[in-house]
Write a protein that holds these residues in place. Structure first.
Motif, short mmCIF file in Angstrom:
data_model
loop_
_atom_site.label_atom_id
_atom_site.label_comp_id
_atom_site.label_asym_id
_atom_site.label_seq_id
_atom_site.Cartn_x
_atom_site.Cartn_y
_atom_site.Cartn_z
N ASN A 59 -38.65 -56.29 105.63
CA ASN A 59 -40.03 -56.46 106.08
C ASN A 59 -40.80 -57.40 105.17
O ASN A 59 -41.55 -58.27 105.64
N PHE A 60 -40.64 -57.22 103.86
CA PHE A 60 -41.37 -58.06 102.92
C PHE A 60 -40.95 -59.52 103.07
O PHE A 60 -41.80 -60.42 103.13
N VAL A 61 -39.68 -59.78 103.17
CA VAL A 61 -39.19 -61.16 103.22
C VAL A 61 -39.53 -61.83 104.55
O VAL A 61 -39.99 -62.98 104.59
N LEU A 62 -39.36 -61.12 105.65
CA LEU A 62 -39.46 -61.76 106.96
C LEU A 62 -40.79 -61.54 107.68
O LEU A 62 -41.22 -62.43 108.44
N PHE A 63 -41.45 -60.41 107.48
CA PHE A 63 -42.57 -60.07 108.34
C PHE A 63 -43.90 -59.84 107.63
O PHE A 63 -44.95 -60.07 108.23
N ASP A 64 -43.88 -59.39 106.40
CA ASP A 64 -45.11 -59.02 105.71
C ASP A 64 -46.09 -60.18 105.64
O ASP A 64 -45.80 -61.21 105.04
N GLY A 65 -47.26 -60.03 106.27
CA GLY A 65 -48.27 -61.08 106.29
C GLY A 65 -48.04 -62.16 107.32
O GLY A 65 -48.97 -62.84 107.74
N VAL A 273 -37.53 -63.73 98.72
CA VAL A 273 -36.40 -62.98 98.17
C VAL A 273 -36.55 -62.87 96.65
O VAL A 273 -36.34 -61.79 96.07
N ALA A 274 -36.92 -63.97 95.99
CA ALA A 274 -37.10 -63.94 94.54
C ALA A 274 -38.20 -62.97 94.14
O ALA A 274 -38.06 -62.21 93.17
N LEU A 275 -39.31 -62.97 94.88
CA LEU A 275 -40.40 -62.04 94.58
C LEU A 275 -39.99 -60.59 94.81
O LEU A 275 -40.35 -59.70 94.03
N ALA A 276 -39.23 -60.36 95.88
CA ALA A 276 -38.76 -58.99 96.15
C ALA A 276 -37.84 -58.51 95.04
O ALA A 276 -37.95 -57.36 94.58
N LEU A 277 -36.94 -59.36 94.59
CA LEU A 277 -36.03 -58.99 93.50
C LEU A 277 -36.79 -58.73 92.21
O LEU A 277 -36.43 -57.84 91.42
N TRP A 278 -37.83 -59.51 91.96
CA TRP A 278 -38.66 -59.31 90.77
C TRP A 278 -39.28 -57.92 90.79
O TRP A 278 -39.26 -57.19 89.80
N MET A 279 -39.82 -57.53 91.95
CA MET A 279 -40.43 -56.21 92.06
C MET A 279 -39.40 -55.10 91.89
O MET A 279 -39.64 -54.10 91.21
N ILE A 280 -38.23 -55.26 92.50
CA ILE A 280 -37.19 -54.24 92.40
C ILE A 280 -36.74 -54.08 90.96
O ILE A 280 -36.61 -52.96 90.44
N ARG A 281 -36.49 -55.19 90.27
CA ARG A 281 -36.01 -55.13 88.89
C ARG A 281 -37.06 -54.57 87.93
O ARG A 281 -36.72 -54.07 86.85
#
Length: 414
Positions: A59-65, A273-281
């Protein structure tokens, strides 16, 4: 490429709007079913592992916003279309436009204060009042001003992670500590006691929920102008530009649409994707979450929106069953948006089924699927019988100051 459906409507506008009104529920469902911070932070509530994490990531990568952005683009384009038609008929474009915006604001405030805290209509109405002044602007001017507005949005949004970082660095500062608690409750991982209190409130009766919501949202429309109105107006101007240059009316060559699909997704997806991985890590720490969701997405989200709009135009099939049903959903976007709120608040709030906080992040998408099916099933038959959706008719009648004819639905093939 075919652009019209029945009468003088643009099939592309209706179809893209139909996808947007369905797609926006992919994100809004979290705000309907869980405490506020879960919308931005999966570690706050609803699950952040396995299928739940995968759903959040997609959702974050493809749809959020992006779906909200599509909705905003289409609002700008439709606003310009209404103004153009009023002018062509010799009517006062200002009178027609501002009557629509005033009544939209009324609907938005009713929705915000009495039904659901996540209303966007009031902000659309207020920003739409400003968009009128750009009705005669050239495409290049619309794009430049829109980009300037996004710079302001970037700077305003950057205040959030900056304040969080300052508060975390100065735990003894009382004022900053209060701000940190507020941001934790909006974007972070609040204390379990506070989350339990929120769940209890929304599993309560309608009056208790409304009183609590009014405490938070009474002045929400004013605050929203400064918090994200810059972006809303920018997207409206981009939509007006995309209407003027033929992008949203299906007049571009297919290779030009494919080029924007490649640009939008080719640049946007790796960044997200990079931002999502940053949040996960970071284990969804507050600074990365606020910076990633509110700040660093601002320059790239419009590219993804353009990519989505272009892909939808490419994939739509005039005369096809799915296209006809999506276009019908888009023609009734106002009704379907508010109907979605009524359905979802009934499912999750205490005055209905009371499922608030019960389902995991992945499980709530069964509800999304059910609402999508309902929208696609009912919109087309309604418009085959009637000229407008029920709330579209009411909005138009109030704006025009007299009841509009409802009979004479258009045939939607497919």
């Amino acid at each position: 490429m075919a652009t019209t459906a029945a009468g003088d409507r643009y099939l592309t506008l209706d179809t893209v709007r139909g996808v947007a009104v369905l797609g926006i529920l992919l994100l809004n469902i979290i705000a309907f079913s869980m405490p506020m911070p879960a919308y931005f932070n999966p570690a706050a509530y609803g699950g952040a592992e396995g299928a739940d994490l995968a759903v959040w990531f997609g959702n974050f990568v493809l749809f959020d916003g992006k779906m909200r952005g599509l909705f905003s683009f289409l609002f700008g384009a439709s606003t310009l279309l209404v103004i153009d038609r009023a002018t062509a008929k010799g009517e006062s474009a200002a009178k027609v436009h501002y009557a629509r915006m005033v009544w939209l604001l009324v609907f938005g405030l009713i929705h915000l204060w009495l039904i659901w805290w996540g209303d966007i209509l009031n902000n659309y109405a207020l920003m739409g009042m400003l968009a009128f002044f750009f009705r005669n602007a050239r495409v290049k001017t619309l794009l430049i001003i829109g980009c300037i507005l996004l710079v302001f949005q970037f700077l305003v949004s950057a205040f959030i992670p900056f304040t969080v970082a300052m508060a975390q660095a100065a735990p003894g500062n009382h004022g900053l500590r209060e701000a940190l608690v507020a941001f934790e409750r909006g974007f972070g991982q609040p204390a379990p006691a506070w989350l339990a209190e929120q769940v209890a409130i929304y599993r309560g009766d309608w009056w208790g929920i409304t009183v609590e919501r009014f405490k938070e949202a009474a002045w929400g429309p004013i605050a929203a102008i400064f918090q994200y109105g810059w972006e809303t107006l920018a997207y409206m101007l981009f939509g007006m530009a995309a209407f003027r240059n033929g992008m949203l009316t299906g007049q571009w060559e297919r290779r030009r649409y494919w080029r924007w699909v490649a640009i939008g997704f080719g640049i946007g997806i790796p960044v997200y994707v990079a931002l999502a991985l940053w949040m996960i890590r970071s284990d969804f720490a507050l600074v990365p979450v606020t910076a990633a969701t509110m700040v660093f997405t601002v320059p790239f989200r419009p590219l993804m929106i353009m990519g989505w709009a272009s892909l939808i135009v490419l994939l739509m099939r005039p005369g096809g069953t799915l296209t006809a049903r999506l276009a019908a959903a888009g023609r009734m976007a106002f009704t379907n948006y508010l109907m979605t709120s009524l359905i979802c608040t009934f499912i999750f709030y205490g005055w209905g089924l009371g499922w608030y906080g019960e389902l995991s992040r992945a499980e709530v998408y069964l509800v999304v699927l059910g609402v999508w099916v309902l929208i696609l099933l009912w919109s087309k038959p309604w418009l085959e019988r009637f000229a407008y959706g029920p709330l579209e008719w009411l909005w138009r009648s109030l704006s025009r100051g007299r009841p509009q004819a409802m009979a004479g639905g258009a045939l939607l093939k497919g």
